[in-house]
Design a protein around this motif. Structure first.
Motif, PDB file in Angstrom:
ATOM      1  N   ASN A   7       0.871  -1.168   0.000  1.00 23.08           N
ATOM      2  CA  ASN A   7       0.000   0.000   0.000  1.00 23.08           C
ATOM      3  C   ASN A   7       0.911   1.222   0.000  1.00 23.08           C
ATOM      4  O   ASN A   7       1.504   1.556   1.021  1.00 23.08           O
ATOM      5  CB  ASN A   7      -0.910  -0.004   1.221  1.00 23.08           C
ATOM      6  N   LYS A   8       1.030   1.888  -1.134  1.00 20.18           N
ATOM      7  CA  LYS A   8       1.948   3.021  -1.286  1.00 20.18           C
ATOM      8  C   LYS A   8       1.548   4.239  -0.455  1.00 20.18           C
ATOM      9  O   LYS A   8       2.293   5.206  -0.379  1.00 20.18           O
ATOM     10  CB  LYS A   8       2.067   3.412  -2.763  1.00 20.18           C
ATOM     11  N   SER A   9       0.387   4.167   0.214  1.00 18.93           N
ATOM     12  CA  SER A   9      -0.043   5.255   1.095  1.00 18.93           C
ATOM     13  C   SER A   9       0.430   5.049   2.531  1.00 18.93           C
ATOM     14  O   SER A   9       0.305   5.940   3.357  1.00 18.93           O
ATOM     15  CB  SER A   9      -1.570   5.365   1.089  1.00 18.93           C
ATOM     16  N   CYS A  27       3.419  -1.047   4.017  1.00  9.86           N
ATOM     17  CA  CYS A  27       2.500  -1.932   4.713  1.00  9.86           C
ATOM     18  C   CYS A  27       1.562  -2.575   3.688  1.00  9.86           C
ATOM     19  O   CYS A  27       1.222  -1.959   2.681  1.00  9.86           O
ATOM     20  CB  CYS A  27       1.685  -1.119   5.725  1.00  9.86           C
ATOM     21  N   SER A  28       1.142  -3.795   3.960  1.00  8.50           N
ATOM     22  CA  SER A  28       0.243  -4.485   3.037  1.00  8.50           C
ATOM     23  C   SER A  28      -1.233  -4.285   3.387  1.00  8.50           C
ATOM     24  O   SER A  28      -2.103  -4.707   2.633  1.00  8.50           O
ATOM     25  CB  SER A  28       0.560  -5.979   3.033  1.00  8.50           C
ATOM     26  N   LEU A  29      -1.521  -3.636   4.502  1.00  8.00           N
ATOM     27  CA  LEU A  29      -2.906  -3.415   4.897  1.00  8.00           C
ATOM     28  C   LEU A  29      -3.548  -2.285   4.102  1.00  8.00           C
ATOM     29  O   LEU A  29      -2.866  -1.389   3.609  1.00  8.00           O
ATOM     30  CB  LEU A  29      -2.981  -3.081   6.392  1.00  8.00           C
ATOM     31  N   ASP A  30      -4.875  -2.305   4.019  1.00  9.25           N
ATOM     32  CA  ASP A  30      -5.612  -1.217   3.374  1.00  9.25           C
ATOM     33  C   ASP A  30      -5.657   0.014   4.265  1.00  9.25           C
ATOM     34  O   ASP A  30      -5.720   1.147   3.783  1.00  9.25           O
ATOM     35  CB  ASP A  30      -7.047  -1.639   3.053  1.00  9.25           C
ATOM     36  N   ARG A  31      -5.627  -0.219   5.574  1.00  5.42           N
ATOM     37  CA  ARG A  31      -5.618   0.883   6.548  1.00  5.42           C
ATOM     38  C   ARG A  31      -4.971   0.384   7.831  1.00  5.42           C
ATOM     39  O   ARG A  31      -4.895  -0.819   8.070  1.00  5.42           O
ATOM     40  CB  ARG A  31      -7.027   1.384   6.830  1.00  5.42           C
ATOM     41  N   VAL A  32      -4.490   1.293   8.650  1.00  3.05           N
ATOM     42  CA  VAL A  32      -3.900   0.961   9.942  1.00  3.05           C
ATOM     43  C   VAL A  32      -4.626   1.726  11.037  1.00  3.05           C
ATOM     44  O   VAL A  32      -5.226   2.781  10.788  1.00  3.05           O
ATOM     45  CB  VAL A  32      -2.380   1.261  10.005  1.00  3.05           C
ATOM     46  N   GLN A  33      -4.550   1.192  12.235  1.00  8.20           N
ATOM     47  CA  GLN A  33      -5.141   1.838  13.406  1.00  8.20           C
ATOM     48  C   GLN A  33      -4.002   2.391  14.264  1.00  8.20           C
ATOM     49  O   GLN A  33      -3.141   1.634  14.701  1.00  8.20           O
ATOM     50  CB  GLN A  33      -5.967   0.832  14.221  1.00  8.20           C
ATOM     51  N   ILE A  34      -3.998   3.695  14.462  1.00  6.22           N
ATOM     52  CA  ILE A  34      -2.987   4.346  15.282  1.00  6.22           C
ATOM     53  C   ILE A  34      -3.597   4.659  16.641  1.00  6.22           C
ATOM     54  O   ILE A  34      -4.737   5.104  16.730  1.00  6.22           O
ATOM     55  CB  ILE A  34      -2.482   5.656  14.630  1.00  6.22           C
TER      56      ILE A  34
END
Length: 55
Positions: A7-9, A27-34
């Motif tokens: 995920n280039k974002s 990261c390979s996830l679509d989104r992360v939780q911070i």
């Protein structure tokens, strides 16, 4: 070995994470939780990637 979808974002250099693309620092996830472990975070070190999964 399965090809990682980078995920280039989401840039990530934590190679110990199961979601890290070993071929690039993404990261390979679509989104992360911070999150945070502090009541009143005032520094970068007070924040956490809650999506971290030991690889």
């Amino acid at each position: 070995m399965e090809k990682c979808h980078a995920n280039k974002s989401i840039h990530c250099s934590v190679t110990q994470c199961a979601n890290h693309c070993s071929t690039s620092d993404y990261c390979s996830l679509d989104r992360v939780q911070i999150g945070t472990h502090e009541m009143n975070p005032t520094e970068t070190k007070c924040t956490d990637c809650n999506s971290f999964k030991l690889g």
